[in-house]
Design an enzyme around this catalytic site. Sequence first.
Site, PDB file in Angstrom:
ATOM      1  N   GLY A  22      -1.391   1.608 -38.551  1.00  0.00           N
ATOM      2  CA  GLY A  22      -1.224   0.244 -38.082  1.00  0.00           C
ATOM      3  C   GLY A  22      -2.279  -0.706 -38.603  1.00  0.00           C
ATOM      4  O   GLY A  22      -2.052  -1.915 -38.663  1.00  0.00           O
ATOM      5  N   GLU A  23      -3.444  -0.161 -39.002  1.00  0.00           N
ATOM      6  CA  GLU A  23      -4.533  -0.999 -39.501  1.00  0.00           C
ATOM      7  C   GLU A  23      -4.481  -1.240 -41.004  1.00  0.00           C
ATOM      8  O   GLU A  23      -4.880  -2.296 -41.474  1.00  0.00           O
ATOM      9  CB  GLU A  23      -5.887  -0.358 -39.160  1.00  0.00           C
ATOM     10  CG  GLU A  23      -6.269  -0.431 -37.715  1.00  0.00           C
ATOM     11  CD  GLU A  23      -7.710  -0.019 -37.518  1.00  0.00           C
ATOM     12  OE1 GLU A  23      -8.264  -0.352 -36.450  1.00  0.00           O
ATOM     13  OE2 GLU A  23      -8.292   0.628 -38.413  1.00  0.00           O
ATOM     14  N   GLY A  24      -4.028  -0.248 -41.741  1.00  0.00           N
ATOM     15  CA  GLY A  24      -4.048  -0.373 -43.186  1.00  0.00           C
ATOM     16  C   GLY A  24      -3.528   0.883 -43.852  1.00  0.00           C
ATOM     17  O   GLY A  24      -2.937   1.756 -43.207  1.00  0.00           O
ATOM     18  N   ASP A 147     -14.288   5.984 -29.494  1.00  0.00           N
ATOM     19  CA  ASP A 147     -12.983   6.613 -29.318  1.00  0.00           C
ATOM     20  C   ASP A 147     -13.011   8.033 -29.881  1.00  0.00           C
ATOM     21  O   ASP A 147     -12.272   8.376 -30.806  1.00  0.00           O
ATOM     22  CB  ASP A 147     -11.896   5.774 -30.005  1.00  0.00           C
ATOM     23  CG  ASP A 147     -10.490   6.282 -29.711  1.00  0.00           C
ATOM     24  OD1 ASP A 147     -10.306   6.967 -28.694  1.00  0.00           O
ATOM     25  OD2 ASP A 147      -9.578   5.987 -30.500  1.00  0.00           O
TER      26      ASP A 147
END
Length: 297
Positions: A22-24, A147
């Site tokens: 989703g980020e890259g 995380d």
Amino acid sequence: MTVYYNDLNQQVTLNKAIKSSGEGSVYGIVGLQGKVAKIYHPQKLQDDHDLAQKLQTMVAYPPDDPMKRYGHISIAWPESRLLAANGQFAGYLMPRIQQPHEIFEFYNPAVRQQQHPGVTWKNLHAIARNLAAALAAVHARDYVVGDLNEGNIFVNDQSLVTLIDTDSFQVRDPRSGWVYRCNVGKGAFTPVELQGLDLKSVDRQPYHDLFGLGVLLFHLLMEGYHPFTGVSRSQASISGQTVFERNIGQGNFPYHPGSSFLPPPAAPTYNILHPQLQAMFRRCFLDGHKTPSARPT
């Protein structure tokens, strides 16, 4: 082929995409077999205005990798930012990890037997030790993973560990003291003092990571069981199992004689662990419930 420029204004030409999120997306590099590039999606760059400065800080102040002298990367740290031809920040260059197996493949007994049948009890202890060493190196630089979970840890066939997705770590700029926070967390690895909080507004401490470390080490040495999975003493059947996030909140560590929960019937006996390991897990999950700083490093 798309061309970017590193911090030394050297050309970096992307090869085919290796994976996307989703980020890259992560790409191979033409002429650099040991490196990969992460290029962020435009929306990620638009939403996270501090990302370019955070990566600049990370490149300037890397942690001391405890395995570097042995030729292994235990922390997949950014090595250079990548800029587009117009000078705009686009992503970063990092080392390519060889033999990238997820740690889940080792602590889940069914998957381990199928994919890594040669792994022994000694190997699991070695993985646990190497994970603790990598995390200690991150903390020594005053960084926090935040995380910490099974999804950002690779293990190779020699029981060596690599922390990945390091661009999500909490980073404190040693020059200004500014903290680039980690905004996410996985409930099963989140300590009681952070549960229910807006993580975007929290400066995390190393002892927050140490709870997640304890969970991962417990997974490795107790055949994949979560330390806060249990069966209520008041119910005789397996239907009495509870969700471990609730047990974390209530401090119900079932391997303690005073707990209102029993370990799952199929779980290994706690006595398979060395007495010192038993004591450290109790420090992490019992003492640490009331005093987070009491968790073992």
